[in-house]
Motif scaffolding. Structure first.
Motif, PDB file in Angstrom:
ATOM      1  N   LYS A   1     -20.733  -7.998 -12.085  1.00  0.00           N
ATOM      2  CA  LYS A   1     -20.064  -8.076 -10.908  1.00  0.00           C
ATOM      3  C   LYS A   1     -20.138  -9.413 -10.729  1.00  0.00           C
ATOM      4  O   LYS A   1     -21.192 -10.004 -10.628  1.00  0.00           O
ATOM      5  N   SER A   2     -19.193  -9.981  -9.896  1.00  0.00           N
ATOM      6  CA  SER A   2     -19.345 -11.323  -9.365  1.00  0.00           C
ATOM      7  C   SER A   2     -20.148 -11.469  -7.982  1.00  0.00           C
ATOM      8  O   SER A   2     -20.300 -10.269  -7.285  1.00  0.00           O
ATOM      9  N   ILE A   3     -20.656 -12.598  -7.590  1.00  0.00           N
ATOM     10  CA  ILE A   3     -21.455 -12.509  -6.515  1.00  0.00           C
ATOM     11  C   ILE A   3     -20.502 -12.170  -5.213  1.00  0.00           C
ATOM     12  O   ILE A   3     -21.157 -11.507  -4.143  1.00  0.00           O
ATOM     13  N   PRO A   4     -19.028 -12.453  -4.933  1.00  0.00           N
ATOM     14  CA  PRO A   4     -18.429 -12.205  -3.854  1.00  0.00           C
ATOM     15  C   PRO A   4     -18.229 -10.552  -3.672  1.00  0.00           C
ATOM     16  O   PRO A   4     -17.935 -10.095  -2.503  1.00  0.00           O
ATOM     17  N   THR A   5     -18.912  -9.666  -4.616  1.00  0.00           N
ATOM     18  CA  THR A   5     -18.814  -8.295  -4.447  1.00  0.00           C
ATOM     19  C   THR A   5     -19.954  -7.851  -3.688  1.00  0.00           C
ATOM     20  O   THR A   5     -20.066  -6.572  -3.361  1.00  0.00           O
ATOM     21  N   LYS A   6     -20.904  -8.794  -3.266  1.00  0.00           N
ATOM     22  CA  LYS A   6     -22.269  -8.399  -2.675  1.00  0.00           C
ATOM     23  C   LYS A   6     -21.893  -7.586  -1.544  1.00  0.00           C
ATOM     24  O   LYS A   6     -22.744  -6.686  -1.294  1.00  0.00           O
ATOM     25  N   PRO A   7     -21.124  -7.774  -0.430  1.00  0.00           N
ATOM     26  CA  PRO A   7     -20.870  -7.163   0.738  1.00  0.00           C
ATOM     27  C   PRO A   7     -20.455  -5.787   0.559  1.00  0.00           C
ATOM     28  O   PRO A   7     -20.637  -5.016   1.338  1.00  0.00           O
ATOM     29  N   TYR A   8     -19.907  -5.630  -0.739  1.00  0.00           N
ATOM     30  CA  TYR A   8     -19.425  -4.124  -0.945  1.00  0.00           C
ATOM     31  C   TYR A   8     -20.524  -3.266  -1.598  1.00  0.00           C
ATOM     32  O   TYR A   8     -20.238  -2.214  -1.701  1.00  0.00           O
ATOM     33  N   LYS A   9     -21.965  -3.886  -1.908  1.00  0.00           N
ATOM     34  CA  LYS A   9     -22.675  -3.119  -2.488  1.00  0.00           C
ATOM     35  C   LYS A   9     -22.484  -2.402  -3.541  1.00  0.00           C
ATOM     36  O   LYS A   9     -22.869  -1.286  -3.740  1.00  0.00           O
ATOM     37  N   ILE A  10     -21.957  -3.062  -4.472  1.00  0.00           N
ATOM     38  CA  ILE A  10     -21.579  -2.316  -5.634  1.00  0.00           C
ATOM     39  C   ILE A  10     -22.841  -2.556  -6.759  1.00  0.00           C
ATOM     40  O   ILE A  10     -23.235  -3.679  -6.872  1.00  0.00           O
ATOM     41  N   GLN A  11     -23.173  -1.594  -7.273  1.00  0.00           N
ATOM     42  CA  GLN A  11     -24.358  -1.433  -8.072  1.00  0.00           C
ATOM     43  C   GLN A  11     -23.773  -1.590  -9.884  1.00  0.00           C
ATOM     44  O   GLN A  11     -22.826  -0.997 -10.035  1.00  0.00           O
ATOM     45  N   THR A  12     -24.771  -2.482 -10.487  1.00  0.00           N
ATOM     46  CA  THR A  12     -24.079  -2.410 -11.734  1.00  0.00           C
ATOM     47  C   THR A  12     -24.717  -1.010 -12.439  1.00  0.00           C
ATOM     48  O   THR A  12     -25.673  -0.434 -11.849  1.00  0.00           O
ATOM     49  N   GLY A  13     -23.797  -0.416 -13.220  1.00  0.00           N
ATOM     50  CA  GLY A  13     -23.943   0.969 -13.784  1.00  0.00           C
ATOM     51  C   GLY A  13     -23.232   2.180 -13.026  1.00  0.00           C
ATOM     52  O   GLY A  13     -23.179   3.104 -13.693  1.00  0.00           O
ATOM     53  N   GLU A  14     -22.778   1.715 -11.824  1.00  0.00           N
ATOM     54  CA  GLU A  14     -21.994   2.655 -11.157  1.00  0.00           C
ATOM     55  C   GLU A  14     -20.783   2.963 -11.923  1.00  0.00           C
ATOM     56  O   GLU A  14     -20.101   2.010 -12.429  1.00  0.00           O
ATOM     57  N   SER A  15     -20.105   4.243 -11.418  1.00  0.00           N
ATOM     58  CA  SER A  15     -18.733   4.164 -12.184  1.00  0.00           C
ATOM     59  C   SER A  15     -17.416   3.480 -11.496  1.00  0.00           C
ATOM     60  O   SER A  15     -17.801   2.883 -10.151  1.00  0.00           O
ATOM     61  N   LEU A  16     -16.443   3.114 -12.227  1.00  0.00           N
ATOM     62  CA  LEU A  16     -15.568   2.301 -11.838  1.00  0.00           C
ATOM     63  C   LEU A  16     -14.850   2.804 -10.286  1.00  0.00           C
ATOM     64  O   LEU A  16     -14.437   2.249  -9.620  1.00  0.00           O
ATOM     65  N   TYR A  17     -14.643   4.186 -10.615  1.00  0.00           N
ATOM     66  CA  TYR A  17     -14.111   5.154  -9.794  1.00  0.00           C
ATOM     67  C   TYR A  17     -14.706   4.838  -8.101  1.00  0.00           C
ATOM     68  O   TYR A  17     -14.070   4.482  -7.341  1.00  0.00           O
ATOM     69  N   SER A  18     -16.105   4.827  -8.198  1.00  0.00           N
ATOM     70  CA  SER A  18     -16.871   4.623  -6.767  1.00  0.00           C
ATOM     71  C   SER A  18     -16.794   3.157  -6.445  1.00  0.00           C
ATOM     72  O   SER A  18     -16.650   2.900  -5.279  1.00  0.00           O
TER      73      SER A  18
END
Lengths: 100, 417
Positions: B55-72
């Motif tokens: 994931k890109s650095i601008p996704t940081k505020p959304y707290k997306i984790q590597t390995g989580e589903s695209l849906y979530s």
């Protein structure tokens, strides 16, 4: 007839296109490619053949580990002298009009 | 060489898959840099590989984790741009990175596809001060290859790796032994190399939350409690590590696994999936000229429960047919009839393939060998899909599964090498 010059220093005038083209190129004994003549599809579906009048500069780069040669060339297109850039992707042997 | 004057660099590509994709797209005329917007590299959700790989650095505020589903991930960040993975591009970028680094030192260890150790000891004669050189390397990679890296500089591999993880992107950090207390000890204990989820929760229960707390714990007590791993993580917490740069890392085992496009509900489909994986594994074994001494299989069912089973082979081999037969036997012993979404085949205890025990009971090994050699040759010349088993026709399964690779020493590498 009016002749427009798009100088290299005014690169902003050129639009990024990155459109694949059909190319006749000349390779020297040392393996140095030079574009000679190419055919490009136009937005209306017809083709235009452009003879490369002059290759002004060549620059090699390998962004993302993918070697490409960018040629800055000059030709008469639709009666106008145009400066443009074409790119040769070494791994795929594809030619592109990069900016025109 | 004394450990005193060793200088080790750890070069870590910032959001590797995403940066490489972004650089490639810019080179091909894209006007938008993926690194500047919330974006991610994700698998294909229609074949059920829909997880975030990078994931890109601008996704940081959304707290997306590597390995989580695209849906979530999309729920957290509705305007997320998702691009498909391109493993050959990653391999190509990784190779370009290594060949650039080879200009700076003869001693380089590829730790994974996006991490490299470089031994800079005594190289200051050629390239000057290590910190300056690290900046130069970093800037050259950015300019020539179009992606950014973090470089950690220290006196051993562990500290260099910890240092490269500090602040991102495009930075050089040092973590020399005298800086451990200030820079490494305040970090949470799970940040330490070799401390995974299970160890973290054990340490938390004993009130150890930072690397510093672990470092000042009694090593004897840790050893009694967590066995040799306890001593190891205590040493790591104190920055004690002196493994050399391994240019030629011995492969201990190799395997492939894949999530199927649909659940395998019957024995036949599962066997076919195992055959597909075995094809890949056996071909890789033959490629590095090793026999498998142990074969293991793993399955994951619809409810994400994982099981595995393994067996030591009477006669080590790298024959596709023999390994497939054993994989099927293992599967039949393991499987309880539940629908499966994920299968894996793994070979370990590798032996050299030039000496082997002939067996009265195991058929004609030479004939199998000739068959495998012929198939490998055809595939090398005309591509992996030039020869395939007809059982895969209309099966919905690829005849050679396992694109990304699980390997102990070369995480996610060698099936592309």
């Amino acid at each position: 007839m009016k002749v427009y010059y798009y100088n290299r220093n005014y690169g902003d005038f050129m639009k990024v296109l990155m459109k694949p083209i059909e190319m006749i190129a000349w390779f020297t004994q040392d393996g140095l490619p030079t574009p000679v003549r190419f055919r490009m599809e136009q937005p209306n579906g017809s083709y235009i053949v452009i003879k490369v009048a002059r290759t002004i500069a060549r620059q090699e780069e390998k962004l993302a580990g993918n070697p490409m040669i960018t040629f800055t060339c000059q030709s008469i297109v639709h009666g106008m002298e145009r400066l443009y850039e074409i790119r040769y992707e070494l791994k795929t042997c594809k030619w592109y009009v990069y900016k025109i | 060489m004394g450990t005193k004057n060793r200088i080790i660099f750890h070069i870590d590509v910032n959001s590797a898959y995403l940066s490489w994709e972004a650089a490639y797209r810019l080179q091909h005329g894209a006007t938008l840099d993926l690194r500047t917007i919330p974006s991610a590299v994700g698998g294909d959700a229609t074949t059920r590989h829909g997880i975030i790989l990078a994931k890109s650095i601008p996704t940081k505020p959304y707290k997306i984790q590597t390995g989580e589903s695209l849906y979530s991930a999309r729920l957290k960040c509705p305007n997320l741009t998702v691009v498909p993975p391109r493993y050959h591009l990653y391999m190509q970028c990784s190779k370009a990175l290594v060949s650039l680094l080879e200009e700076f030192s003869p001693s380089i260890q590829r730790f994974s596809i996006d991490e490299v150790f470089l031994d800079y000891s005594n190289m200051d004669i050629h390239w000057g001060d290590p910190i300056d050189a690290a900046h130069r390397i970093k800037d050259r990679i950015k300019e020539e290859l179009g992606f950014t890296v973090n470089i950690g500089v220290s006196s051993n591999k562990l500290l260099a790796k910890m240092a490269s993880d500090f602040e991102k992107p495009d930075r050089v950090h040092t973590l020399f032994p005298h800086e451990i207390q200030g820079k490494m000890w305040p970090l949470p204990v799970e940040e330490l190399f070799m401390v995974g989820r299970a160890t973290t929760s054990k340490l938390h229960k004993k009130g150890i939350f930072t690397i510093g707390q672990l470092a000042i714990s009694d090593p004897e007590l840790l050893t009694q409690w967590l066995k040799s791993h306890g001593r190891l993580i205590w040493q790591l917490a104190n920055g004690l590590e002196d493994s050399p740069i391994r240019e030629d890392y011995p492969v201990k085992g190799l395997g492939n696994s894949a999530t199927l496009p649909f659940d395998a509900e019957d024995r036949e489909t599962s066997h076919r999936a195992l055959l597909s994986l075995t094809e890949t594994v056996a071909m890789r074994l033959r490629d590095i000229r090793k026999f498998a001494g142990v074969l293991s299989i793993s399955i994951k069912d619809r409810d994400f429960q994982s099981y595995s089973h393994q067996r030591k082979l009477e006669v080590p081999t790298h024959s596709t047919n023999i390994l497939y037969g054993i994989a099927c036997e293992l599967f039949d012993e393991l499987w309880q009839g539940q629908p499966l979404r994920h299968l894996g085949v793994r070979a370990s205890q590798l032996h050299r393939d030039d000496l082997y025990q002939l067996s009265f009971f195991k058929g004609d090994i030479e004939r199998q060998k000739a068959l495998d050699t012929a198939v490998d040759k055809i595939r090398a010349q005309y591509g992996c899909d030039s020869v395939m088993r007809s059982s895969f026709l209309y099966s919905g399964l690829s005849p050679m599964m396992g694109g990304v690779i699980q390997e102990e020493e070369y995480p996610m590498m060698s099936s592309l090498l």
